[in-house]
Design a protein around this motif. Structure first.
Motif, PDB file in Angstrom:
ATOM      1  N   GLY A  32       0.819  -1.204   0.000  1.00 35.80           N
ATOM      2  CA  GLY A  32       0.000   0.000   0.000  1.00 35.80           C
ATOM      3  C   GLY A  32       0.855   1.257   0.000  1.00 35.80           C
ATOM      4  N   PHE A  33       1.942   1.229   0.761  1.00 33.70           N
ATOM      5  CA  PHE A  33       2.863   2.367   0.800  1.00 33.70           C
ATOM      6  C   PHE A  33       3.413   2.658  -0.593  1.00 33.70           C
ATOM      7  CE2 PHE A  33       7.120   4.102   1.004  1.00 33.70           C
ATOM      8  CZ  PHE A  33       7.021   5.121   1.943  1.00 33.70           C
ATOM      9  N   LEU A  34       3.882   1.629  -1.267  1.00 32.36           N
ATOM     10  CA  LEU A  34       4.456   1.816  -2.600  1.00 32.36           C
ATOM     11  C   LEU A  34       3.408   2.328  -3.588  1.00 32.36           C
ATOM     12  CD1 LEU A  34       6.691  -1.376  -2.802  1.00 32.36           C
ATOM     13  CD2 LEU A  34       7.466   0.991  -2.535  1.00 32.36           C
ATOM     14  N   ALA A  35       2.190   1.804  -3.491  1.00 31.82           N
ATOM     15  CA  ALA A  35       1.127   2.250  -4.396  1.00 31.82           C
ATOM     16  C   ALA A  35       0.801   3.723  -4.167  1.00 31.82           C
ATOM     17  CB  ALA A  35      -0.127   1.398  -4.201  1.00 31.82           C
ATOM     18  N   GLY A  36       0.716   4.138  -2.904  1.00 30.22           N
ATOM     19  CA  GLY A  36       0.436   5.539  -2.602  1.00 30.22           C
ATOM     20  C   GLY A  36       1.517   6.464  -3.125  1.00 30.22           C
ATOM     21  N   ALA A  37       2.770   6.043  -2.978  1.00 27.32           N
ATOM     22  CA  ALA A  37       3.876   6.862  -3.468  1.00 27.32           C
ATOM     23  C   ALA A  37       3.882   6.936  -4.991  1.00 27.32           C
ATOM     24  CB  ALA A  37       5.203   6.295  -2.957  1.00 27.32           C
ATOM     25  N   GLY A 113       2.389   6.269   2.082  1.00 32.91           N
ATOM     26  CA  GLY A 113       3.114   6.460   0.827  1.00 32.91           C
ATOM     27  C   GLY A 113       2.872   7.832   0.231  1.00 32.91           C
ATOM     28  N   GLY A 114       1.618   8.278   0.257  1.00 34.44           N
ATOM     29  CA  GLY A 114       1.297   9.606  -0.249  1.00 34.44           C
ATOM     30  C   GLY A 114       1.966  10.700   0.558  1.00 34.44           C
ATOM     31  N   LEU A 115       1.963  10.548   1.885  1.00 37.24           N
ATOM     32  CA  LEU A 115       2.613  11.536   2.752  1.00 37.24           C
ATOM     33  C   LEU A 115       4.117  11.572   2.511  1.00 37.24           C
ATOM     34  CD1 LEU A 115       0.733  10.881   6.123  1.00 37.24           C
ATOM     35  CD2 LEU A 115       0.508  12.895   4.652  1.00 37.24           C
ATOM     36  N   PHE A 116       4.711  10.393   2.366  1.00 39.82           N
ATOM     37  CA  PHE A 116       6.153  10.320   2.108  1.00 39.82           C
ATOM     38  C   PHE A 116       6.516  11.077   0.833  1.00 39.82           C
ATOM     39  CE2 PHE A 116       9.514   8.140  -0.313  1.00 39.82           C
ATOM     40  CZ  PHE A 116      10.596   8.335   0.540  1.00 39.82           C
ATOM     41  N   TYR A 199     -12.539  14.415 -11.101  1.00 38.86           N
ATOM     42  CA  TYR A 199     -13.231  13.778  -9.988  1.00 38.86           C
ATOM     43  C   TYR A 199     -12.254  13.486  -8.843  1.00 38.86           C
ATOM     44  CZ  TYR A 199     -17.231  13.345 -13.129  1.00 38.86           C
ATOM     45  OH  TYR A 199     -18.278  13.621 -13.976  1.00 38.86           O
ATOM     46  N   GLU A 200     -12.797  13.035  -7.723  1.00 38.84           N
ATOM     47  CA  GLU A 200     -12.022  12.966  -6.479  1.00 38.84           C
ATOM     48  C   GLU A 200     -11.590  11.538  -6.137  1.00 38.84           C
ATOM     49  OE1 GLU A 200     -10.942  15.405  -4.732  1.00 38.84           O
ATOM     50  OE2 GLU A 200     -12.210  17.151  -5.121  1.00 38.84           O
ATOM     51  N   HIS A 201     -10.281  11.351  -6.055  1.00 37.26           N
ATOM     52  CA  HIS A 201      -9.699  10.051  -5.721  1.00 37.26           C
ATOM     53  C   HIS A 201      -8.989  10.169  -4.377  1.00 37.26           C
ATOM     54  CE1 HIS A 201      -6.895   6.604  -6.029  1.00 37.26           C
ATOM     55  NE2 HIS A 201      -7.834   6.076  -6.791  1.00 37.26           N
ATOM     56  N   SER A 202      -9.415   9.374  -3.413  1.00 39.15           N
ATOM     57  CA  SER A 202      -8.911   9.532  -2.049  1.00 39.15           C
ATOM     58  C   SER A 202      -7.404   9.321  -1.945  1.00 39.15           C
ATOM     59  CB  SER A 202      -9.640   8.575  -1.095  1.00 39.15           C
ATOM     60  OG  SER A 202      -9.528   7.229  -1.515  1.00 39.15           O
ATOM     61  N   VAL A 203      -6.844   8.414  -2.741  1.00 35.73           N
ATOM     62  CA  VAL A 203      -5.406   8.150  -2.630  1.00 35.73           C
ATOM     63  C   VAL A 203      -4.590   9.243  -3.325  1.00 35.73           C
ATOM     64  CG1 VAL A 203      -3.567   6.475  -3.036  1.00 35.73           C
ATOM     65  CG2 VAL A 203      -5.857   5.679  -2.440  1.00 35.73           C
ATOM     66  N   VAL A 204      -5.062   9.730  -4.451  1.00 35.76           N
ATOM     67  CA  VAL A 204      -4.406  10.888  -5.079  1.00 35.76           C
ATOM     68  C   VAL A 204      -4.365  12.051  -4.087  1.00 35.76           C
ATOM     69  CG1 VAL A 204      -4.666  12.675  -6.852  1.00 35.76           C
ATOM     70  CG2 VAL A 204      -4.941  10.264  -7.460  1.00 35.76           C
ATOM     71  N   ASN A 205      -5.467  12.240  -3.377  1.00 37.50           N
ATOM     72  CA  ASN A 205      -5.546  13.348  -2.428  1.00 37.50           C
ATOM     73  C   ASN A 205      -4.640  13.150  -1.220  1.00 37.50           C
ATOM     74  OD1 ASN A 205      -7.370  14.503  -4.145  1.00 37.50           O
ATOM     75  ND2 ASN A 205      -9.173  13.968  -2.946  1.00 37.50           N
ATOM     76  N   MET A 206      -4.211  11.910  -0.974  1.00 35.23           N
ATOM     77  CA  MET A 206      -3.262  11.655   0.111  1.00 35.23           C
ATOM     78  C   MET A 206      -1.881  12.224  -0.203  1.00 35.23           C
ATOM     79  SD  MET A 206      -4.232   7.732   1.061  1.00 35.23           S
ATOM     80  CE  MET A 206      -5.851   7.278   1.707  1.00 35.23           C
ATOM     81  N   PHE A 207      -1.630  12.500  -1.471  1.00 31.30           N
ATOM     82  CA  PHE A 207      -0.403  13.205  -1.856  1.00 31.30           C
ATOM     83  C   PHE A 207      -0.660  14.686  -2.060  1.00 31.30           C
ATOM     84  CE2 PHE A 207       1.359  15.105  -5.780  1.00 31.30           C
ATOM     85  CZ  PHE A 207       2.576  15.531  -5.247  1.00 31.30           C
ATOM     86  N   VAL A 208      -1.638  14.999  -2.884  1.00 30.95           N
ATOM     87  CA  VAL A 208      -1.755  16.374  -3.362  1.00 30.95           C
ATOM     88  C   VAL A 208      -2.185  17.337  -2.254  1.00 30.95           C
ATOM     89  CG1 VAL A 208      -4.153  16.263  -4.201  1.00 30.95           C
ATOM     90  CG2 VAL A 208      -2.499  17.720  -5.353  1.00 30.95           C
ATOM     91  N   LEU A 209      -3.037  16.902  -1.339  1.00 28.96           N
ATOM     92  CA  LEU A 209      -3.470  17.821  -0.287  1.00 28.96           C
ATOM     93  C   LEU A 209      -2.427  17.987   0.820  1.00 28.96           C
ATOM     94  CD1 LEU A 209      -7.298  17.129  -0.189  1.00 28.96           C
ATOM     95  CD2 LEU A 209      -6.057  19.040  -1.216  1.00 28.96           C
ATOM     96  N   PRO A 210      -1.736  16.933   1.258  1.00 33.18           N
ATOM     97  CA  PRO A 210      -0.603  17.183   2.159  1.00 33.18           C
ATOM     98  C   PRO A 210       0.472  18.071   1.527  1.00 33.18           C
ATOM     99  CG  PRO A 210      -1.248  14.900   2.306  1.00 33.18           C
ATOM    100  CD  PRO A 210      -2.041  15.499   1.171  1.00 33.18           C
ATOM    101  N   ALA A 211       0.706  17.894   0.220  1.00 31.97           N
ATOM    102  CA  ALA A 211       1.675  18.761  -0.457  1.00 31.97           C
ATOM    103  C   ALA A 211       1.201  20.209  -0.428  1.00 31.97           C
ATOM    104  CB  ALA A 211       1.881  18.294  -1.897  1.00 31.97           C
ATOM    105  N   ALA A 212      -0.090  20.411  -0.663  1.00 34.15           N
ATOM    106  CA  ALA A 212      -0.649  21.762  -0.601  1.00 34.15           C
ATOM    107  C   ALA A 212      -0.569  22.314   0.818  1.00 34.15           C
ATOM    108  CB  ALA A 212      -2.097  21.750  -1.085  1.00 34.15           C
ATOM    109  N   LEU A 213      -0.788  21.447   1.789  1.00 35.11           N
ATOM    110  CA  LEU A 213      -0.713  21.860   3.195  1.00 35.11           C
ATOM    111  C   LEU A 213       0.701  22.318   3.546  1.00 35.11           C
ATOM    112  CD1 LEU A 213      -2.370  19.951   6.125  1.00 35.11           C
ATOM    113  CD2 LEU A 213      -0.026  20.747   6.342  1.00 35.11           C
ATOM    114  N   LEU A 214       1.696  21.577   3.057  1.00 35.63           N
ATOM    115  CA  LEU A 214       3.086  21.916   3.355  1.00 35.63           C
ATOM    116  C   LEU A 214       3.536  23.191   2.648  1.00 35.63           C
ATOM    117  CD1 LEU A 214       4.603  18.319   3.129  1.00 35.63           C
ATOM    118  CD2 LEU A 214       4.409  19.708   5.204  1.00 35.63           C
ATOM    119  N   GLU A 215       2.939  23.471   1.498  1.00 40.84           N
ATOM    120  CA  GLU A 215       3.365  24.616   0.697  1.00 40.84           C
ATOM    121  C   GLU A 215       2.585  25.890   1.007  1.00 40.84           C
ATOM    122  OE1 GLU A 215       5.829  25.073  -2.070  1.00 40.84           O
ATOM    123  OE2 GLU A 215       6.577  23.578  -0.662  1.00 40.84           O
TER     124      GLU A 215
END
Length: 258
Positions: A32-37, A113-116, A199-215
């Motif tokens: 799951g980690f690898l897939a999220g990344a 994975g998305g957070l990483f 449309y909204e994909h929960s796993v895509v958002n596990m990367f893109v929204l934390p990235a937006a949060l950090l930036e």
């Protein structure tokens, strides 16, 4: 492209569900980690055309590379499992507790994975255009829903539902061909479709929204989860089960019952 009939494909999907239900949590978490990344990688790849002033459709054409990689590598994507495991449950090959166990560990792995990748991406890519793009994504994916209140959350659920209808069809289409080329082509089409439509994909958002949060200094963790992650996940589950699992199981008359 060697075609596999729906009945044969569904039988294979049920077998896959039974296999996934028995995987130890360590494998579910790691895969799951690898897939999220990898989905984070693909999402950041889709940024490039937008940053260069090209139509967003070009990014949608590129994004499925991440999905294809994770499927061919046999990794675990929770949005796909939202359809596969219920099919195993309907065929009496998967127990409810094993379904929930799979979803939990894979969701956590995808999230990690998305957070990483979000941390790595934001630390290594210092571009004002990227910061601006991430801010616009946060506006579209979080604050636009927040402004509408309950209606916004229902919209997020609806977009999550429509997204995962296509994503789970992408998962399913891999079973409708016995060749790698056929699998790639058939997976590419529905994944490109959902991404192009925004449309909204929960796993895509596990990367893109934390990235937006950090930036950005405006998005918070609670904003992310309340106005996007939770309702989108609910929509992803509904779309997978109602629009993919149940319809495909109409082909399951020859699936062995446990």
């Amino acid at each position: 492209m060697a075609y596999v009939t729906p009945t044969e494909a569904v039988a294979r999907m049920v077998e896959t569900a039974a296999f996934k239900a028995q995987l130890p949590f360590r494998l579910l978490l790691a895969r799951g980690f690898l897939a999220g990344a990898l989905l984070g990688y693909a999402t950041s790849l889709s940024f490039i055309p937008q940053l260069q002033g090209m139509p967003s459709l070009i990014g949608a054409l590129l994004f499925p590379v991440g999905f294809v990689l994770l499927v061919l590598l046999g990794l675990e994507l929770v949005t796909g499992n939202f359809a596969l495991l219920p099919m195993g449950l309907l065929a009496r090959r998967v127990r409810p507790r094993d379904l929930l166990r799979n979803w939990l560990w894979v969701y956590l792995g995808n999230l990690l994975g998305g957070l990483f990748y979000a941390v790595m991406y934001t630390q290594l890519v210092h571009d004002p255009k990227v910061t601006e793009l991430l801010a616009s994504i946060a506006q579209r994916k979080v604050f636009s829903y927040q402004e509408l209140g309950l209606t916004g959350q229902l919209m997020a659920i609806g977009k999550g539902l429509l997204c995962n209808w296509m994503v789970t069809l992408g998962t399913a289409m891999a079973y409708f061909s016995s060749t790698t080329t056929g699998k790639v082509i058939t997976m590419w089409l529905p994944i490109m479709t959902f991404f192009a439509l925004g449309y909204e994909h929960s796993v895509v958002n596990m990367f893109v929204l934390p990235a937006a949060l950090l930036e950005s200094g405006t998005l918070t963790v609670s904003d992310w989860w309340v106005w996007n992650q939770v309702p989108v996940t609910i929509g992803n589950i509904i779309g997978a089960v109602a629009l993919t699992s149940f319809p495909l199981m109409t082909y399951s008359s020859h699936v062995p019952q446990a």
